[in-house]
Enzyme design. Structure first.
Site, short mmCIF file in Angstrom:
data_model
loop_
_atom_site.label_atom_id
_atom_site.label_comp_id
_atom_site.label_asym_id
_atom_site.label_seq_id
_atom_site.Cartn_x
_atom_site.Cartn_y
_atom_site.Cartn_z
N GLU A 43 7.25 -6.14 -2.97
CA GLU A 43 5.84 -6.54 -2.79
C GLU A 43 5.52 -7.62 -3.82
OE1 GLU A 43 2.82 -5.89 -0.97
OE2 GLU A 43 2.26 -7.46 -2.43
N ASP B 215 8.59 -12.14 -4.80
CA ASP B 215 8.53 -12.79 -3.48
C ASP B 215 9.68 -12.31 -2.59
OD1 ASP B 215 8.54 -16.31 -2.39
OD2 ASP B 215 8.44 -14.42 -1.28
N GLY B 216 9.33 -11.77 -1.43
CA GLY B 216 10.35 -11.26 -0.51
C GLY B 216 11.25 -12.34 0.04
N ASP C 125 6.62 -5.87 6.38
CA ASP C 125 5.26 -5.33 6.47
C ASP C 125 4.33 -6.26 5.67
OD1 ASP C 125 3.70 -2.25 5.24
OD2 ASP C 125 2.92 -3.92 6.43
N SER C 126 4.14 -7.45 6.20
CA SER C 126 3.44 -8.47 5.42
C SER C 126 2.03 -8.71 5.97
CB SER C 126 4.22 -9.79 5.48
OG SER C 126 4.01 -10.42 6.73
N THR C 127 1.30 -9.50 5.23
CA THR C 127 0.02 -10.02 5.72
C THR C 127 0.30 -11.04 6.82
OG1 THR C 127 0.24 -11.38 3.72
CG2 THR C 127 -1.44 -9.67 3.68
N ASP D 115 0.83 -1.22 0.00
CA ASP D 115 0.00 0.00 0.00
C ASP D 115 0.86 1.27 0.00
OD1 ASP D 115 -0.13 -1.39 2.99
OD2 ASP D 115 0.48 0.72 3.01
N1 SAM Z 1 -0.76 -3.62 7.34
C1 SAM Z 1 -1.01 -4.94 6.86
C2 SAM Z 1 -1.05 -5.95 7.97
O1 SAM Z 1 -0.47 -5.69 9.06
O2 SAM Z 1 -1.65 -6.99 7.76
C3 SAM Z 1 0.02 -5.31 5.83
C4 SAM Z 1 0.06 -4.34 4.72
S1 SAM Z 1 0.59 -4.84 3.16
C5 SAM Z 1 -0.90 -4.69 2.29
C6 SAM Z 1 0.88 -6.58 3.29
C7 SAM Z 1 1.46 -7.04 1.97
O3 SAM Z 1 2.31 -8.19 2.12
C8 SAM Z 1 0.41 -7.47 0.93
O4 SAM Z 1 0.32 -6.48 -0.06
C9 SAM Z 1 0.91 -8.81 0.40
O5 SAM Z 1 0.74 -8.94 -1.00
C10 SAM Z 1 2.38 -8.75 0.80
N2 SAM Z 1 3.07 -10.05 0.86
C11 SAM Z 1 2.62 -11.20 1.40
N3 SAM Z 1 3.55 -12.18 1.26
C12 SAM Z 1 4.61 -11.63 0.61
C13 SAM Z 1 5.88 -12.12 0.17
N4 SAM Z 1 6.24 -13.40 0.37
N5 SAM Z 1 6.73 -11.26 -0.45
C14 SAM Z 1 6.37 -9.96 -0.65
N6 SAM Z 1 5.17 -9.43 -0.27
C15 SAM Z 1 4.31 -10.26 0.35
#
Ligand code: SAM
Length: 286
Positions: free
Chosen positions: A111, A142-143, A161-163, A91
């Site tokens: 991201e 992929d991070g 800052d992931s899901t 975001d």
């Molecule tokens: N504030 C939110 C929370 O605490 O749940 C997180 C915000 S951000 C939208 C979370 C992001 O992590 C998502 O856009 C998702 O696509 C990303 N994400 C999940 N797994 C990932 C990975 N392995 N590598 C990179 N990004 C990833």
């Protein structure tokens, strides 16, 4: 699980026997990306709402709490952060806060789902206003893999800052990933990770993060709780790990004299967040 009944968006936390609702005016967007279902709603009192796979991600009204606490404590704890990597954060709110620090020379946002960023540009433009900063770099992938491939000893601060730790984000809460972070960090480097709800997860996810960060060689680990109304229990946290710096010392004067606006973070809030609630001390001490 989410429901949309008579104008209310509700996220149900089955395991907790709780739920969170926001009164919505309309659904603005919905799509299925390669990685997740993305929904955007217009709410009556919290501005726009982003939902990923049924989980509330952020709202216009209260995302500042999360984005400020995911960045400024770690940035003011590090002695001189110049290169920052954000894993996730699609975001762009975390990136915006990082770039407020004039000493930061380079920031990467890694991201996995480009659609999150494209929708944020449209529905949360205030979070994307620093995307044109020459210090900002974007990598969509992929991070976990990115951290395996990055040059060793090349990063000052890693922000995860992931899901939640499921699906593509599960690997971002694993010992192997923390080991890769350790290799990527320069001397004095710091990792900070969104670490879920203290009330729900102190004895599980948060304790596991502490144990695995320490196994990976991050000698100092501390969890900072903060309010976040739209997340389960309304109480969230970030966990910092550092190779060598004790995390209870930070650049307090720099934090007090910070040359940018914040709405939640200040040096007193930072100092206060380091004071651990007793149940967390009990759950997290070695
Ligand atoms: N504030 C939110 C929370 O605490 O749940 C997180 C915000 S951000 C939208 C979370 C992001 O992590 C998502 O856009 C998702 O696509 C990303 N994400 C999940 N797994 C990932 C990975 N392995 N590598 C990179 N990004 C990833």
């Amino acid at each position: 699980m989410t429901t949309l009944n008579d104008g209310w968006f509700t996220e149900v936390f089955q395991n907790e026997g709780t739920a969170f609702s926001l009164k919505v005016r309309s659904k603005l967007h919905e799509e299925q990306s390669e990685f997740q279902k993305l929904e955007i709603y217009d709410t009556e009192t919290f501005g726009n709402l982003m939902v990923l796979d049924g989980c509330v991600m952020l709202t216009t009204r209260d995302n500042f709490l999360y984005h400020e606490m995911m960045t400024h404590p770690a940035l003011f704890t590090h002695k001189d952060p110049r290169k920052v990597v954000i894993i996730g954060g699609g975001d762009c709110g975390t990136l915006k806060e990082v770039l407020k620090h004039p000493g930061v020379e380079e920031a990467w946002q890694v991201e996995i789902d480009e659609r999150v960023t494209r929708l944020s540009e449209k529905y949360f433009p205030e979070l994307c206003e620093s995307n044109g900063d020459p210090r900002a770099n974007f990598f969509f992938g992929d991070g976990v893999q990115w951290m395996r491939d990055i040059e060793p000893n090349s990063v000052d601060l890693i922000i995860i800052d992931s899901t939640d730790p499921v699906g593509p984000a599960e690997g971002l809460f694993a010992l192997d990933f923390y080991r890769d972070c350790m290799l990527a960090l320069k001397e004095g480097g710091i990792v900070v990770q969104q670490s879920e709800s203290p009330l729900l997860h102190a004895e599980t996810i948060i304790r596991d993060i502490h144990q695995d960060m320490k196994k990976a060689g991050l000698a100092h680990v501390v969890t900072l709780p903060f309010p976040q109304p739209v997340y389960p229990t309304g109480w969230w946290s970030c966990t910092m790990g550092s190779k060598s710096n004790p995390l209870h010392y930070f650049r307090e004067e720099d934090a007090a004299e910070r040359p940018f606006v914040t709405r939640y973070y200040n040096e007193a809030i930072h100092r206060g967040a380091l004071a651990q609630p007793q149940f967390m001390k009990d759950a997290l001490e070695d």
